[in-house]
Design an enzyme around this catalytic site. Sequence first.
Site, PDB file in Angstrom:
ATOM      1  N   TYR A 199       0.828  -1.217   0.000  1.00  0.00           N
ATOM      2  CA  TYR A 199       0.000   0.000   0.000  1.00  0.00           C
ATOM      3  C   TYR A 199       0.862   1.266   0.000  1.00  0.00           C
ATOM      4  O   TYR A 199       0.385   2.338  -0.342  1.00  0.00           O
ATOM      5  CB  TYR A 199      -0.949   0.028   1.207  1.00  0.00           C
ATOM      6  CG  TYR A 199      -2.027  -1.050   1.184  1.00  0.00           C
ATOM      7  CD1 TYR A 199      -2.206  -1.870   0.078  1.00  0.00           C
ATOM      8  CD2 TYR A 199      -2.870  -1.232   2.271  1.00  0.00           C
ATOM      9  CE1 TYR A 199      -3.172  -2.855   0.059  1.00  0.00           C
ATOM     10  CE2 TYR A 199      -3.852  -2.215   2.255  1.00  0.00           C
ATOM     11  CZ  TYR A 199      -3.985  -3.025   1.151  1.00  0.00           C
ATOM     12  OH  TYR A 199      -4.960  -3.999   1.132  1.00  0.00           O
ATOM     13  N   LYS A 233       3.447 -15.456   2.396  1.00  0.00           N
ATOM     14  CA  LYS A 233       3.348 -16.203   1.134  1.00  0.00           C
ATOM     15  C   LYS A 233       4.771 -16.542   0.727  1.00  0.00           C
ATOM     16  O   LYS A 233       5.257 -16.185  -0.354  1.00  0.00           O
ATOM     17  CB  LYS A 233       2.626 -15.319   0.093  1.00  0.00           C
ATOM     18  CG  LYS A 233       2.272 -16.012  -1.193  1.00  0.00           C
ATOM     19  CD  LYS A 233       1.139 -17.017  -1.081  1.00  0.00           C
ATOM     20  CE  LYS A 233       0.887 -17.700  -2.405  1.00  0.00           C
ATOM     21  NZ  LYS A 233       0.025 -18.885  -2.281  1.00  0.00           N
ATOM     22  N   ASP A 293      -3.067 -18.176   1.824  1.00  0.00           N
ATOM     23  CA  ASP A 293      -4.224 -18.865   1.238  1.00  0.00           C
ATOM     24  C   ASP A 293      -4.747 -19.931   2.177  1.00  0.00           C
ATOM     25  O   ASP A 293      -5.958 -20.093   2.372  1.00  0.00           O
ATOM     26  CB  ASP A 293      -3.863 -19.445  -0.143  1.00  0.00           C
ATOM     27  CG  ASP A 293      -2.489 -20.083  -0.203  1.00  0.00           C
ATOM     28  OD1 ASP A 293      -1.664 -19.785   0.681  1.00  0.00           O
ATOM     29  OD2 ASP A 293      -2.223 -20.884  -1.103  1.00  0.00           O
ATOM     30  N   ASP A 307      -5.192  -6.710   5.991  1.00  0.00           N
ATOM     31  CA  ASP A 307      -6.398  -5.976   5.617  1.00  0.00           C
ATOM     32  C   ASP A 307      -7.525  -6.971   5.328  1.00  0.00           C
ATOM     33  O   ASP A 307      -8.656  -6.849   5.828  1.00  0.00           O
ATOM     34  CB  ASP A 307      -6.074  -5.139   4.359  1.00  0.00           C
ATOM     35  CG  ASP A 307      -7.154  -4.135   4.027  1.00  0.00           C
ATOM     36  OD1 ASP A 307      -8.108  -4.001   4.805  1.00  0.00           O
ATOM     37  OD2 ASP A 307      -7.039  -3.492   2.967  1.00  0.00           O
ATOM     38  N   ASP A 366     -10.723  -8.573   8.228  1.00  0.00           N
ATOM     39  CA  ASP A 366     -12.160  -8.488   7.932  1.00  0.00           C
ATOM     40  C   ASP A 366     -12.800  -9.874   7.919  1.00  0.00           C
ATOM     41  O   ASP A 366     -13.914 -10.057   8.407  1.00  0.00           O
ATOM     42  CB  ASP A 366     -12.405  -7.807   6.576  1.00  0.00           C
ATOM     43  CG  ASP A 366     -12.463  -6.293   6.703  1.00  0.00           C
ATOM     44  OD1 ASP A 366     -12.163  -5.779   7.801  1.00  0.00           O
ATOM     45  OD2 ASP A 366     -12.802  -5.618   5.712  1.00  0.00           O
TER      46      ASP A 366
END
Length: 360
Positions: free
Chosen positions: A143, A193, A225, A249, A253
């Site tokens: 980001y 990852k 994943d 992020d 959620d």
Amino acid sequence: MSREYKIAVLPGDGVGPEVVEQAIKVLEVVAEQEQVTFNYSYARLGGSAIDEDGTPLPEATLEVAKNADAVLLGAVGGPKWDQNPSHLRPETGLLGIRKALGLYANLRPAVMVECMASASSLKEEVVAGVDMMVVRELTGGIYFGEKKRFQDENGRDAAIDTLLYNEDEVERIARKAFEIARKRNNKLVSVDKANVLESSRLWRSVMERVAKEYPDVELSHMLVDSCAMQLVRAPKQFDVIVTENMFGDILSDEAAMLTGSIGMLASASLSDGHLGLYEPVHGSAPDIAGKGVANPIATILSAALMLRYSLNLDAAAGRIENAVESVLNQGIRTGDIAEDKAAAVGTVEMTQHIINALKK
Ligand code: NAD
């Protein structure tokens, strides 16, 4: 003389002031019980600051926040400011204060209160007993990396975002996560990852290095994943999850939604040292602002996080969390979480029930 703590209070817009007022009432009960004093300094942020001061983050607000032991925030934004240019938008104030305070660790607890398990979109037996914390790196990664749009050699529009972390950035979030795991059940899952991304391999090696200083905390690694799947398959396996900005992020959620309504979700953003910013996950809810029906629980639980992570009043934090749970166990609900809407209580009444439970 009783201990004193300085709390910067930024009520913000919409339901922000309504729910913050309730959290302060709860904090005042805690102050009496703990024999401490909370000194509140109020300041404007977001839309209210744009209207009054001509900027979403006034200098005076930043000063108040920097001089405080902790910052309690409501929410910012609303349709009134939606068409403003970016420097005059409420969220610009929010991003600005997070940056100015160096808040690099975002904490999002996901706790399933037993009596609410049947309302989850997952099976009751899967979610009952979930109690986890997602620690997200907040100021680095893709980001914030270099980004650009360009035309490739075939003249096609193309874009690039850069995922950059240095070892210091990973080390400080690692430390934060290990400390948090120590305050909980000493189990930390680092999500990355590493089978594909070099930045993840750096992340993993720094996690391993820092882990040596925390032999009492059990560290394991999980690919992002796989973590996304495990969160909906067997969420009870998790205690503390730590991960980089973009993975966090998404996963925070996902974890939050295991447990239900946005009106109940708390968050904390921490810097080095004790200063932290505590706010509900929800926004300013303009559709219900001023109606006295907003659920104050997210903000009250954010205040509990503040007691635990900035003020070291862990026992008081636990008492607030227990009080909220006991009120929910009694079947008391605000409109957003009520099955029987007609029986729902308002913002002030819900707070009063929580205070009553806290005083028991
Ligand atoms: P929102 O979270 O404000 O509302 C989404 C829905 O949830 C609405 O139906 C609302 O009524 C409900 N809701 C939210 N909080 C509630 C509570 N405490 N009790 C009961 N119901 C609640 O999100 P939105 O509608 O997408 O955004 C509204 C404004 O808030 C926008 O201006 C947005 O930019 C801003 N926003 C601010 C923050 C923040 O300050 N951190 C976060 C998200 C959105």
